[in-house]
Design a protein around this motif. Structure first.
Motif, short mmCIF file in Angstrom:
data_model
loop_
_atom_site.label_atom_id
_atom_site.label_comp_id
_atom_site.label_asym_id
_atom_site.label_seq_id
_atom_site.Cartn_x
_atom_site.Cartn_y
_atom_site.Cartn_z
N TRP A 44 0.82 -1.22 0.00
CA TRP A 44 0.00 0.00 0.00
C TRP A 44 0.85 1.27 0.00
CZ3 TRP A 44 -1.40 -4.47 2.38
CH2 TRP A 44 -2.64 -5.01 2.02
N GLY A 45 2.11 1.18 -0.39
CA GLY A 45 3.01 2.32 -0.35
C GLY A 45 2.57 3.51 -1.18
N GLY A 46 1.80 3.29 -2.24
CA GLY A 46 1.34 4.38 -3.08
C GLY A 46 0.06 5.03 -2.59
N VAL A 47 -0.49 4.52 -1.52
CA VAL A 47 -1.73 5.03 -0.94
C VAL A 47 -1.37 6.16 0.02
CG1 VAL A 47 -3.66 4.40 0.57
CG2 VAL A 47 -2.85 2.80 -1.19
N PRO A 48 -2.18 7.22 0.10
CA PRO A 48 -1.89 8.27 1.09
C PRO A 48 -1.65 7.66 2.47
CG PRO A 48 -3.70 8.94 -0.33
CD PRO A 48 -3.40 7.51 -0.68
N VAL A 49 -0.67 8.18 3.20
CA VAL A 49 -0.25 7.59 4.47
C VAL A 49 -1.41 7.45 5.45
CG1 VAL A 49 1.25 7.92 6.49
CG2 VAL A 49 2.12 8.37 4.19
N ASP A 50 -2.33 8.42 5.48
CA ASP A 50 -3.44 8.34 6.42
C ASP A 50 -4.47 7.28 6.03
OD1 ASP A 50 -4.39 9.76 4.20
OD2 ASP A 50 -5.66 11.08 5.40
N ARG A 51 -4.23 6.61 4.90
CA ARG A 51 -5.16 5.56 4.45
C ARG A 51 -4.48 4.20 4.33
NH1 ARG A 51 -9.65 8.50 0.95
NH2 ARG A 51 -9.48 10.53 1.91
N GLN A 52 -3.21 4.12 4.72
CA GLN A 52 -2.49 2.85 4.66
C GLN A 52 -2.83 1.98 5.86
OE1 GLN A 52 1.74 3.39 4.30
NE2 GLN A 52 1.56 4.65 2.46
N PRO A 53 -3.03 0.68 5.65
CA PRO A 53 -3.22 -0.21 6.79
C PRO A 53 -1.92 -0.32 7.59
CG PRO A 53 -3.10 -1.48 4.76
CD PRO A 53 -3.06 -0.02 4.37
N THR A 54 -2.03 -0.64 8.86
CA THR A 54 -0.86 -0.79 9.72
C THR A 54 -0.96 -2.10 10.50
OG1 THR A 54 -1.87 0.37 11.57
CG2 THR A 54 -0.61 1.71 10.02
N SER A 55 0.19 -2.61 10.87
CA SER A 55 0.29 -3.74 11.79
C SER A 55 1.39 -3.40 12.79
CB SER A 55 0.65 -5.03 11.06
OG SER A 55 -0.46 -5.53 10.35
N ASP A 56 1.06 -3.52 14.06
CA ASP A 56 2.01 -3.20 15.14
C ASP A 56 2.63 -1.82 14.95
OD1 ASP A 56 1.57 -5.69 16.39
OD2 ASP A 56 3.01 -6.65 15.04
N GLY A 57 1.82 -0.87 14.52
CA GLY A 57 2.28 0.50 14.36
C GLY A 57 3.09 0.77 13.11
N VAL A 58 3.25 -0.21 12.25
CA VAL A 58 4.03 -0.05 11.02
C VAL A 58 3.06 0.17 9.87
CG1 VAL A 58 5.70 -1.10 9.45
CG2 VAL A 58 5.87 -1.52 11.91
N ALA A 59 3.19 1.33 9.21
CA ALA A 59 2.32 1.64 8.07
C ALA A 59 2.68 0.78 6.88
CB ALA A 59 2.44 3.12 7.71
N ASN A 60 1.73 0.65 5.96
CA ASN A 60 1.92 -0.12 4.73
C ASN A 60 2.20 -1.58 5.02
OD1 ASN A 60 2.27 -0.78 1.99
ND2 ASN A 60 4.43 -0.29 2.05
N ARG A 61 1.59 -2.12 6.06
CA ARG A 61 1.85 -3.52 6.41
C ARG A 61 0.57 -4.16 6.95
NH1 ARG A 61 6.89 -5.04 9.93
NH2 ARG A 61 7.83 -4.71 7.90
N VAL A 62 0.30 -5.36 6.43
CA VAL A 62 -0.76 -6.21 6.97
C VAL A 62 -0.14 -7.57 7.23
CG1 VAL A 62 -2.95 -7.35 6.48
CG2 VAL A 62 -2.59 -4.99 5.75
N VAL A 63 -0.39 -8.13 8.41
CA VAL A 63 0.17 -9.42 8.80
C VAL A 63 -0.98 -10.40 9.02
CG1 VAL A 63 1.55 -10.68 10.49
CG2 VAL A 63 2.19 -8.33 9.84
#
Length: 171
Positions: A51-70
């Protein structure tokens, strides 16, 4: 870390075919919205950073890390929510894989990719995205089945309408 690869030529070809098939099945399941199948193509602990190309406020996060889904179920739920929020139609293509075995049960690959996504804005305008780049994936043999254990995306170019990202909810 790499380990010695002792796969025979035949076993290596079979593994390459299975990896190619799981990659293709993922794209097909995504475009056909086969949400029950989608998570089964990934390891339980898959990490997706696409999701790196998505605006930061709309990126999913995992454990506080943006652009990451686990996790395979969370990944399928995240993609499904995005795709269904605005009834997005998608077409994903993967080409010219470069696959390297890192052990007899693990591999990594880079695939040239192109994706196209469309949705209709409430005012009737068509919103679209057309992207080009590479998927960077890792694979693991689990109970005799090759599955995707990591996926990243690097985009070389993205063309989209100004309101395309309105389809993605703010987090």
């Amino acid at each position: 870390m790499t380990f010695p690869v002792t796969l025979s030529g035949t076993d290596r070809l079979h593994a390459l075919e299975e990896i190619t098939r799981v990659f293709a099945a993922r794209l097909h399941a995504l475009d056909m919205k086969q949400w029950d199948l989608y998570p089964t193509l990934h390891t339980d602990d898959v990490v997706s950073e696409t999701w790196g190309g998505v605006p930061v406020d709309r990126q999913p996060t995992s454990d506080g890390v943006a652009n990451r889904v686990v996790g395979n179920e969370r990944l399928a739920q995240t993609i499904r929510a995005f795709m269904e929020r605005k009834a997005i139609t998608s077409v994903h293509h993967g080409h010219t894989p470069l696959i390297e075995f890192t052990s007899d049960t693990t591999a990594r690959g880079t695939w040239a990719m192109e994706d196209m996504l469309w949705w209709t804005h409430p005012d009737g305008a068509e919103e679209r995205l057309h992207g080009y780049g590479h998927y960077h994936e890792e694979y693991r043999l689990v109970d005799g089945v090759w599955l995707i254990s990591y996926r990243g995306l690097s985009r070389l170019r993205v063309d989209h309408t100004p309101r395309f990202h309105d389809a993605i909810p703010e987090l």
